[in-house]
Design a protein around this motif. Structure first.
Motif, short mmCIF file in Angstrom:
data_model
loop_
_atom_site.label_atom_id
_atom_site.label_comp_id
_atom_site.label_asym_id
_atom_site.label_seq_id
_atom_site.Cartn_x
_atom_site.Cartn_y
_atom_site.Cartn_z
N MET A 1 0.84 -1.18 0.00
CA MET A 1 0.00 0.00 0.00
C MET A 1 0.88 1.24 0.00
SD MET A 1 -3.32 -0.24 2.52
CE MET A 1 -2.31 -0.79 3.82
N PRO A 2 0.75 2.09 -0.96
CA PRO A 2 1.57 3.29 -0.97
C PRO A 2 1.11 4.27 0.10
CG PRO A 2 0.06 3.30 -2.83
CD PRO A 2 -0.10 1.98 -2.14
N PRO A 3 2.03 5.08 0.66
CA PRO A 3 1.64 6.07 1.65
C PRO A 3 0.66 7.06 1.06
CG PRO A 3 4.02 5.84 1.55
CD PRO A 3 3.45 5.06 0.41
N THR A 4 -0.27 7.49 1.88
CA THR A 4 -1.26 8.46 1.44
C THR A 4 -1.63 9.36 2.61
OG1 THR A 4 -3.42 8.75 0.42
CG2 THR A 4 -3.18 6.86 1.87
N THR A 5 -2.09 10.55 2.33
CA THR A 5 -2.53 11.44 3.40
C THR A 5 -3.96 11.88 3.19
OG1 THR A 5 -1.61 13.33 2.25
CG2 THR A 5 -0.23 12.29 3.92
N THR A 6 -4.54 11.56 2.05
CA THR A 6 -5.94 11.90 1.81
C THR A 6 -6.72 10.61 1.60
OG1 THR A 6 -5.55 12.13 -0.54
CG2 THR A 6 -5.43 14.15 0.77
N PRO A 7 -7.94 10.56 2.15
CA PRO A 7 -8.72 9.33 1.98
C PRO A 7 -8.99 9.07 0.50
CG PRO A 7 -9.68 10.72 3.68
CD PRO A 7 -8.59 11.52 3.01
N PRO A 8 -8.98 7.82 0.11
CA PRO A 8 -9.23 7.46 -1.28
C PRO A 8 -10.71 7.63 -1.65
CG PRO A 8 -9.03 5.49 0.05
CD PRO A 8 -8.73 6.66 0.96
N MET A 9 -10.99 7.58 -2.92
CA MET A 9 -12.36 7.65 -3.39
C MET A 9 -13.07 6.34 -3.06
SD MET A 9 -12.70 10.62 -4.79
CE MET A 9 -14.21 10.43 -5.70
N THR A 10 -14.36 6.42 -2.74
CA THR A 10 -15.14 5.22 -2.48
C THR A 10 -15.16 4.36 -3.75
OG1 THR A 10 -16.54 6.47 -0.97
CG2 THR A 10 -17.40 4.36 -1.73
N PRO A 11 -14.88 3.06 -3.60
CA PRO A 11 -14.83 2.21 -4.79
C PRO A 11 -16.20 2.00 -5.41
CG PRO A 11 -14.31 0.95 -2.82
CD PRO A 11 -14.52 2.36 -2.39
N SER A 12 -16.19 1.62 -6.66
CA SER A 12 -17.42 1.33 -7.40
C SER A 12 -18.00 0.00 -6.94
CB SER A 12 -17.09 1.24 -8.89
OG SER A 12 -18.18 0.72 -9.60
N LEU A 13 -19.30 -0.10 -7.02
CA LEU A 13 -19.97 -1.36 -6.71
C LEU A 13 -20.26 -2.16 -7.98
CD1 LEU A 13 -22.52 -0.14 -4.01
CD2 LEU A 13 -20.41 -1.41 -3.65
N LEU A 14 -19.81 -1.67 -9.11
CA LEU A 14 -20.08 -2.31 -10.39
C LEU A 14 -18.96 -3.28 -10.75
CD1 LEU A 14 -21.40 0.81 -12.31
CD2 LEU A 14 -22.73 -0.98 -11.15
N ALA A 15 -18.85 -4.34 -9.97
CA ALA A 15 -17.81 -5.34 -10.21
C ALA A 15 -18.25 -6.66 -9.60
CB ALA A 15 -16.49 -4.88 -9.61
N ASP A 16 -17.50 -7.71 -9.88
CA ASP A 16 -17.81 -8.99 -9.27
C ASP A 16 -17.46 -8.95 -7.78
OD1 ASP A 16 -14.95 -10.44 -8.92
OD2 ASP A 16 -14.98 -9.22 -10.76
N GLU A 17 -17.89 -9.98 -7.04
CA GLU A 17 -17.72 -10.00 -5.58
C GLU A 17 -16.27 -9.86 -5.14
OE1 GLU A 17 -19.36 -13.11 -3.06
OE2 GLU A 17 -21.29 -12.81 -4.03
N LYS A 18 -15.38 -10.63 -5.74
CA LYS A 18 -13.97 -10.61 -5.33
C LYS A 18 -13.35 -9.24 -5.57
CE LYS A 18 -9.62 -13.04 -6.02
NZ LYS A 18 -8.95 -14.15 -6.73
N THR A 19 -13.61 -8.67 -6.73
CA THR A 19 -13.07 -7.34 -7.05
C THR A 19 -13.61 -6.30 -6.09
OG1 THR A 19 -12.85 -7.97 -9.37
CG2 THR A 19 -12.87 -5.61 -8.88
N THR A 20 -14.91 -6.37 -5.79
CA THR A 20 -15.54 -5.42 -4.87
C THR A 20 -14.96 -5.57 -3.47
OG1 THR A 20 -17.57 -5.43 -6.18
CG2 THR A 20 -17.74 -4.63 -3.91
N LEU A 21 -14.79 -6.79 -3.00
CA LEU A 21 -14.21 -7.04 -1.67
C LEU A 21 -12.81 -6.45 -1.59
CD1 LEU A 21 -14.05 -8.36 1.15
CD2 LEU A 21 -13.23 -10.42 0.00
N HIS A 22 -11.99 -6.75 -2.57
CA HIS A 22 -10.61 -6.23 -2.56
C HIS A 22 -10.59 -4.71 -2.63
CE1 HIS A 22 -8.49 -10.20 -3.90
NE2 HIS A 22 -9.17 -10.32 -2.79
N ALA A 23 -11.47 -4.12 -3.43
CA ALA A 23 -11.52 -2.66 -3.55
C ALA A 23 -11.93 -2.02 -2.23
CB ALA A 23 -12.49 -2.25 -4.65
N PHE A 24 -12.91 -2.60 -1.53
CA PHE A 24 -13.35 -2.02 -0.27
C PHE A 24 -12.33 -2.24 0.83
CE2 PHE A 24 -17.37 -1.02 -2.12
CZ PHE A 24 -17.78 0.08 -1.39
N LEU A 25 -11.66 -3.38 0.86
CA LEU A 25 -10.59 -3.58 1.84
C LEU A 25 -9.49 -2.54 1.64
CD1 LEU A 25 -10.21 -7.45 2.07
CD2 LEU A 25 -10.89 -5.90 3.90
#
Length: 108
Positions: free
Chosen positions: A1-25
């Motif tokens: 995970m690269p260092p960040t100081t600003t919260p990321p954008m909320t991930p899209s829900l338009l993906a399969d379960e595994k992709t969505t899980l990984h994006a939200f984690l």
């Protein structure tokens, strides 16, 4: 995970379960790191909620959960007991605790 100081954008829900899980984690991990970055050690160790938890304690808890649930429970990897320590030690810095959380998330 690269260092960040600003919260990321909320991930899209338009993906399969595994992709969505990984994006939200990834989103939740990066969000807690972004909100913890720049907090000085004294503030990070201060207990401000009735549970007695500090920001450092929350980060240590998240670190142990990453290691416990993903590495141990799902992957069956034996972990050294020192990796599962949730106690905030005197002199432990926010930078160290965030680095340990990043390492646990990367391992997951």
């Amino acid at each position: 995970m690269p260092p960040t100081t600003t919260p990321p954008m909320t991930p899209s829900l338009l993906a399969d379960e595994k992709t969505t899980l990984h994006a939200f984690l990834r989103y939740l991990r990066e969000s807690v790191i972004a909100k913890s970055t720049g907090v000085d050690d004294e503030q990070a160790a201060r207990e401000l909620v009735p549970s007695g938890k500090s920001l450092l304690a929350l980060l240590k808890h998240l670190t142990v959960m990453e290691l416990g649930w993903v590495s141990w429970a799902y992957a069956g990897v034996d972990l050294p007991s020192e990796l599962c320590d949730q106690e905030v030690r005197p002199g432990e810095t926010a930078e160290e605790v965030i680095a340990a959380y990043r390492a646990a998330a990367a391992r997951s």
